[in-house]
Design a protein around this motif. Structure first.
Motif, PDB file in Angstrom:
ATOM      1  N   GLY A 229     -36.637 -11.309  -8.270  1.00 25.70           N
ATOM      2  CA  GLY A 229     -38.079 -11.656  -8.007  1.00 25.70           C
ATOM      3  C   GLY A 229     -39.166 -10.569  -7.568  1.00 25.70           C
ATOM      4  O   GLY A 229     -40.165 -10.683  -7.004  1.00 25.70           O
ATOM      5  N   THR A 230     -38.311  -9.149  -7.175  1.00 22.35           N
ATOM      6  CA  THR A 230     -39.244  -8.295  -6.397  1.00 22.35           C
ATOM      7  C   THR A 230     -39.561  -6.803  -6.899  1.00 22.35           C
ATOM      8  O   THR A 230     -39.674  -5.931  -6.370  1.00 22.35           O
ATOM      9  N   MET A 233     -43.165  -6.237 -12.967  1.00 25.75           N
ATOM     10  CA  MET A 233     -43.189  -5.693 -14.220  1.00 25.75           C
ATOM     11  C   MET A 233     -42.831  -4.463 -14.555  1.00 25.75           C
ATOM     12  O   MET A 233     -42.338  -3.808 -15.991  1.00 25.75           O
TER      13      MET A 233
ATOM     14  N   GLU B 193     -36.319  -4.933   1.980  1.00 24.16           N
ATOM     15  CA  GLU B 193     -38.054  -5.425   0.896  1.00 24.16           C
ATOM     16  C   GLU B 193     -36.773  -5.970   0.295  1.00 24.16           C
ATOM     17  O   GLU B 193     -37.105  -6.994  -0.501  1.00 24.16           O
ATOM     18  N   GLN B 194     -36.185  -5.506  -0.804  1.00 24.11           N
ATOM     19  CA  GLN B 194     -35.024  -6.018  -1.515  1.00 24.11           C
ATOM     20  C   GLN B 194     -35.708  -5.508  -3.066  1.00 24.11           C
ATOM     21  O   GLN B 194     -35.774  -6.094  -3.811  1.00 24.11           O
ATOM     22  N   GLY B 195     -36.609  -5.022  -2.641  1.00 24.38           N
ATOM     23  CA  GLY B 195     -36.997  -4.485  -4.134  1.00 24.38           C
ATOM     24  C   GLY B 195     -37.633  -2.856  -3.948  1.00 24.38           C
ATOM     25  O   GLY B 195     -37.741  -2.340  -3.012  1.00 24.38           O
ATOM     26  N   VAL B 197     -41.329  -1.059  -4.505  1.00 25.78           N
ATOM     27  CA  VAL B 197     -42.221  -1.570  -4.333  1.00 25.78           C
ATOM     28  C   VAL B 197     -43.143  -0.832  -3.490  1.00 25.78           C
ATOM     29  O   VAL B 197     -43.767   0.685  -3.248  1.00 25.78           O
ATOM     30  N   VAL B 262     -43.635 -12.524 -11.967  1.00 24.16           N
ATOM     31  CA  VAL B 262     -43.118 -11.244 -12.794  1.00 24.16           C
ATOM     32  C   VAL B 262     -42.540 -12.897 -13.859  1.00 24.16           C
ATOM     33  O   VAL B 262     -42.603 -14.078 -12.746  1.00 24.16           O
ATOM     34  N   ARG B 289     -42.583 -15.976 -11.394  1.00 23.16           N
ATOM     35  CA  ARG B 289     -42.676 -16.088 -10.385  1.00 23.16           C
ATOM     36  C   ARG B 289     -43.741 -15.726  -9.333  1.00 23.16           C
ATOM     37  O   ARG B 289     -44.781 -14.253 -10.649  1.00 23.16           O
ATOM     38  N   HIS B 354     -46.423  -9.320  -1.348  1.00 22.85           N
ATOM     39  CA  HIS B 354     -45.991 -10.671  -1.229  1.00 22.85           C
ATOM     40  C   HIS B 354     -43.958  -9.862  -1.189  1.00 22.85           C
ATOM     41  O   HIS B 354     -43.931  -8.840  -1.848  1.00 22.85           O
ATOM     42  N   GLY B 356     -41.264 -11.700  -3.157  1.00 20.21           N
ATOM     43  CA  GLY B 356     -40.287 -11.600  -4.733  1.00 20.21           C
ATOM     44  C   GLY B 356     -39.183 -12.655  -4.114  1.00 20.21           C
ATOM     45  O   GLY B 356     -39.160 -13.199  -5.392  1.00 20.21           O
ATOM     46  N   ALA B 357     -38.223 -12.313  -3.338  1.00 20.16           N
ATOM     47  CA  ALA B 357     -37.422 -13.189  -2.939  1.00 20.16           C
ATOM     48  C   ALA B 357     -37.703 -14.418  -1.854  1.00 20.16           C
ATOM     49  O   ALA B 357     -38.789 -14.288  -1.208  1.00 20.16           O
TER      50      ALA B 357
END
Lengths: 412, 412
Positions: A229-230, A233, B193-195, B197, B262, B289, B354, B356-357
């Motif tokens: 999700g995070t 791409m 964030e768990q991402g 970005v 994604v 998502r 945004h 994503g999770a």
């Protein structure tokens, strides 16, 4: 000659032989040196003897049945196949070549009397590699390179050592493993196709000109496992995406290259293999086969280059491990010609083709002039109780074999 | 105001809280209503009380710590996150929002005295769904739709019923599950964030404007399992080849569509998954998502059409099963604006983004004005002992939260 062998006798004998190791679901499990295997070989010996063929085992358990020639007494034409099966296999793979060889010798003897050269049918001990991690034990012993040191230390899935199983069945290593019979002048193996080419093309008989070479690989892709999700791409190093692009390319290149090349990605494992994680690792196998070594090697090079290119573009690490590399084996043009001549005389609807699967013939070919005859396999299925060839298709195959043995055994 | 919260206090408190359920390898396993969970909630209650905040549990075990407002006594600004973890998770996911909320209230009280509106920090009972097959138990109870009938019949992996676990921890269902506090005027959740970005773009703070909607699918492809050697390329119905073409298309279409969309194929299973057999069956998952429902639905339609087209071209049967369909959740523009205003005042290097999770905020948003603040996650890793955010990055997040709560709680 113009032969018209027909009838249900082939199928009846296959069903009979299939009872040795037969399962309730119609499958057959007859592994090397098992009780079922011993019973089958002994029953076959009796069958050969009842028909007046001189029958005997060699030291390792290959069974030969001989129709003596009148003229070229030191020349023998051999036919047959392997008596062992995979676990829960069918009644055609292997068995058919033995039963058909027996019926062909019987037909020739009854119709034309004794041949000029000796004709022999062989029920070979082992081809499938289903009990011990080793295959072609039968043909390897016939041609004189049985790799005794290798099998010596093997055990089956129950921990029974190879030697113990062999001794219990009443057999032993050859005293002189390199010793080879000098009288064997040709080998013809009749076998079910195990593919769907004859069926799709509506042909009765396949005459094999090559057995393919094959190379097998394991390809490992290391990307980055990320949150589905995070992770945008553009920031991904998705091993499944990379594998997919390689697999598409492999299939496109193989299709474009055309027959007889085949390339197969049969196995793929993802990690962590979870719906909401971008795959960090993909491991897949690649199996490439071709009848010609140069083409096999060239295609390997092209595919390898393409996979490296994709990996580099997508930023994943790639490892390509080739763990099998077997050269193609050409069949003997004279034996092929003998089969073809008789197919034409007998108006059999044949196709010149190759074998995409491995057979005893690939071991025999370097030692003596060898060729194979195929009959159709319904839906191309083999190694399964669902393996099936119609009785009339089986009979056509026997006719082709009769013709080939006549050409090789009854002519000057 | 211009805040300058800094220091190792945040990290120290995270390490302290992480000891409740802490594993030797640095991970944390603190599942709903477990002993570790009870100990953690009680320790947090003590921490809140020691700081002079009025602390109390609701019936199900959500813990609230309150700093009383002077003027708008029936208006409360809430912050916090969830106290439960995944199995062997990290010390940042969830915990950070609670500890940061506590430290923000402490800082505001010490610096500015009592607020105009009540400020509360909440340590929510459960979000991860790691013990029972049900998630967001904490926030669902706060907003009044806890689906009691659903959880009633659930058991954990040891067969312990939900109710038994809840009662043993000293909690029970809400007497009136639909009852909702009317004083809650805003919710701000600070979370890692768990991402990757923020890390990739070198930003300190993310201000979340949407939580993505997601749709999850299982796609099943039925082709034909065939012998890899004897089946020419043109006669194949290879499920792996078909899946690869779909996965390439999905990735291409998602890349072309661009952020915030994604699409992930995270799981794939082949049958029979053997090196020398053309795959007869492939089953894979698809996770899509997007922050906007229309775009999510349109992309689904496009991808579905493409997959059907590929399946039809290659002669494989396809089944597409959508088993999750959650709409996107927009954050409240006024709460977002409050965070943004303070980030600018405090010169924090923020990014509008945004999530994503999924987060508690998506449950809270329909019930009260809600927004989220993110801090960077090293390499985007979460749900792992390797989850990490630097102490100074944690401190910047606390400053952003202090600012937001000041804006919402200290202004008319």
């Amino acid at each position: 000659m113009n032969n018209a062998y027909s009838g249900k006798e082939v199928e009846d004998k296959l069903v009979w032989l299939g009872k040795f190791g037969g399962n309730p679901d119609g499958g057959v499990s007859r592994l090397l040196y098992s009780k079922e295997w011993v019973d089958a070989q002994n029953a076959l010996k009796k069958l050969l003897e009842e028909e007046g063929l001189a029958a005997q085992f060699d030291e390792v358990g290959n069974l030969f049945g001989r129709l003596e020639g009148t003229t070229f007494k030191d020349e023998t034409i051999l036919t047959g196949s392997h008596v062992d099966t995979v676990k829960n296999g069918g009644i055609y793979d292997g068995q058919y070549g033995i039963i058909a060889g027996f019926l062909a010798l019987k037909y020739l003897k009854d119709t034309y009397g004794p041949p000029l050269r000796n004709l022999e049918v062989v029920s070979m001990a082992e081809e499938e590699g289903s009990r011990f991690p080793f295959s072609f034990w039968g043909s390897k012993n016939i041609v004189g390179h049985p790799s005794v040191e290798e099998v010596k230390h093997m055990e089956d899935f129950d921990g029974i050592p190879f030697e113990e199983a062999m001794h219990k069945a009443g057999f032993d290593y050859k005293k002189d493993p390199q010793q080879v019979r000098q009288d064997l002048k040709a080998f013809v193996e009749l076998h079910v196709e195990q593919g769907n080419v004859l069926e799709k093309e509506g042909k009765s008989v396949g005459i094999v000109q090559h057995i393919v070479g094959q190379r097998r690989f394991t390809i490992t892709l290391d990307g980055e496992a990320n949150h589905a999700g995070t992770t945008p791409m553009g920031y991904r190093k998705d091993a499944m995406n990379a594998a997919s692009r390689m697999i598409c390319a492999i299939n496109d290149m193989a299709l474009e290259h055309g027959d007889p090349l085949v390339a197969t990605v049969g196995k793929l494992i993802l990690e962590p293999n979870t719906v909401n994680v971008v795959p960090g690792k993909a491991t897949f196998t690649l199996d490439i086969r071709h009848t010609h070594k140069d083409a096999l090697h060239q295609f390997t090079d092209e595919v390898t280059a393409k996979m490296n290119e994709v990996a580099s573009q997508l930023g994943v690490r790639i490892d390509i491990d080739m763990w099998m590399d077997a050269d193609p084996v050409p069949m003997d043009p004279n034996v092929v010609k003998a089969i073809q001549t008789q197919c034409e005389l007998n108006k059999l609807d044949y196709k010149m083709m190759h074998s995409g699967a491995g057979h005893d013939s690939q071991l025999m070919a370097p030692a003596m002039p060898t060729a194979m005859i195929f009959v159709p396999s319904r839906n191309g299925i083999s190694h399964s109780p669902h393996e099936y060839t119609k009785p009339e298709q089986l009979a056509v195959g026997v006719n082709a074999l009769i013709g080939a043995l006549y050409e090789l055994g009854y002519k000057e």
